[in-house]
Design an enzyme around this catalytic site. Sequence first.
Site, short mmCIF file in Angstrom:
data_model
loop_
_atom_site.label_atom_id
_atom_site.label_comp_id
_atom_site.label_asym_id
_atom_site.label_seq_id
_atom_site.Cartn_x
_atom_site.Cartn_y
_atom_site.Cartn_z
N ASP A 308 0.82 -1.21 0.00
CA ASP A 308 0.00 0.00 0.00
C ASP A 308 0.86 1.26 0.00
O ASP A 308 1.95 1.28 0.56
CB ASP A 308 -0.90 -0.01 1.24
CG ASP A 308 -1.81 1.20 1.31
OD1 ASP A 308 -2.67 1.32 0.43
OD2 ASP A 308 -1.64 2.02 2.24
N GLU A 359 0.54 -0.34 -5.02
CA GLU A 359 -0.46 0.71 -5.18
C GLU A 359 0.32 2.02 -5.23
O GLU A 359 0.81 2.51 -4.22
CB GLU A 359 -1.45 0.68 -4.01
CG GLU A 359 -2.63 1.63 -4.18
CD GLU A 359 -2.43 2.95 -3.47
OE1 GLU A 359 -2.79 3.98 -4.06
OE2 GLU A 359 -1.93 2.96 -2.34
#
Length: 634
Positions: A308, A359
């Site tokens: 992330d 991401e």
Amino acid sequence: MKEKSDVEEKPLLEAKQNFLSGENFYAQHFLGAHLKNDQYTFRVWAPNAQMVFLVGDFNDWNDSIPMEKDAYGIWEVTTALPSEGDLYKFKVRQANGREIMKIDPFAIFFEKRPGDAAVLHTVPEKKWKDGLWRGRNKRVNHFKRPMNIYEVHASSWKHHEDGQPYNFAELTEELVPYLVEMNYTHVEFMPLMEHPLGMSWGYQLIGYFALSSYYGTPEEFQNFVEACHLNNIGVLVDWVPGHFCINDDTLPYYDGTPQFEYQDPDRANNVRWGSINFDLGKSEVQSFLISSAMFWIEFYHIDGIRVDAVSSMIYRDYDDGPWTPNHEGGNQNFEGYYFLQKLNAVIKLAHPNVLMMAEESSSDTQITGLIETGALGFDYKWNMGWMNDILRFYEMDPLYRGDNFNLLTFSFMYMMDENFILPLSHDEVVHGKKSLMHKMWGDRYKQFAQLRNLFTYFMTHPGKKLLFMGSEWGQFLEWKYDEGLEWVDLKDSLNHSMQFFTSQLNQFYKDNPALWELEESYDTIEIIDADNTNETVLSFIRKGKRKKDFLIVILNMTPVERQGFRIGVPYAGSYEEVWNTEMLEFGGTWTEHNPVAESDEYHFKDYQSSITTTVPALGALILKPLKVNTRTKK
């Protein structure tokens, strides 16, 4: 209490040395709590603490069990007092003399929130039954295979009548069959690691080795993964190595000094997310984080990790707060850059078939590809640009779509710059952004028609796929992290038909190698017409390895049916319609497919042959060669 030996065992000594040098990728094997011969040994890294005590249920949370510090800054004690199931913490007298209860950073299980004490929980060694799946994965090139991911927030997929979420034992019974029924290839979970606040969705962690007790036990998640593998479903997990929860009794300033975080307060404080940034250049932090990733891969047999917020790890100015340029005067965070390269190198060396996904929202750094070329070494990157452009386009009144056709087609210019995943994720259906269904223009019928159109473009555009739960049937309400999905929607015929449409589209994707076989190369796609702004119709070809293995995709972005619509075809012959988003069973009004289209010698752009067909209003078609002469040229 057992006395500590003057001479430590060599393996333990090497483990500690490697931890300090950033080269111990199994640090949980000696740090944390470990049961042996009816005694527990506890170890915690707190190099600048004045004193550390083990406290818990077994000693009424008092200072009766002091720990000893070694030359590596690791505190240790062995005691027979604790029992299975007891809660514990470390009471740390920090560098400035302040005393505070702290969590065990290496605990594998915690009490249910709002408490955050670790639980002594011994997980029996599992006799896994997923050898066939794992063996097959080792022989498969995932770049040349279909990947269609169902993104899930574990505690809001489905709730009981009393409002309690399903745990992983229950998800094994219901989610796994649903994944099979819907024809997905993978399931991806938003972070499953322990976190104290549900509304953070798991993106502010405290327990990097612990499955959140809110979701069940480690054994239950192991069984879930095994069930997925036995049903040919891969399991992916989000992971957050950039920043951690700010709660004082967890990781921040553990020994009273910057221990896990950067020394510079501007670099340590993550203003945007109200959290603390890891010092990614610190050797011990690298050992901690890479050990966490390896633990989830090996202990739970997961098939991939989505890292992330990579942008926040590789750029110093990504946050909203003040920032300091690097020694070259730029904004690149070299520590984060090299940490991610190291992370990917270590994992790929040990587990070449495990997928590493990022991401990441910028285009300044090469994310996927070989580390030797300067890339970060990820397998895939989320294509945030495609997602933003496409959703802007589908939200737009069709009157203006012709003038903004580049939003639909611009991704063709850069689609091979990285190995992309196309994400229609949780981030796009919360905080007033509306659900995918609610974003669509027009009345309810037109919204469903466009959602089917969007999903067809999504599935035929080069790139792997990710769709957030609830979107598959067109849930109208935004996602709520503390409630179950609106399963009641499926009593409505249009929602039910939309769900069926998605399941059939997922199967169509898996069944057609032209949609994934050559995805690493521009050979996978040929644009027929990306300039039809008057009618606002896009057409292109997806191609497989064999000449006759191709699909023609036609997308009508207006509420006007296009009769006698002409497009070029690569070969003379006949073409059969194999997909039509307006079929009655999908929620449309068509009861029959278009007839087989025979080509003629009418030139269309660079094509010597062309066909005509009828394209539904706001509809999408896919045609397949039925009988063509591949010796002819365009």
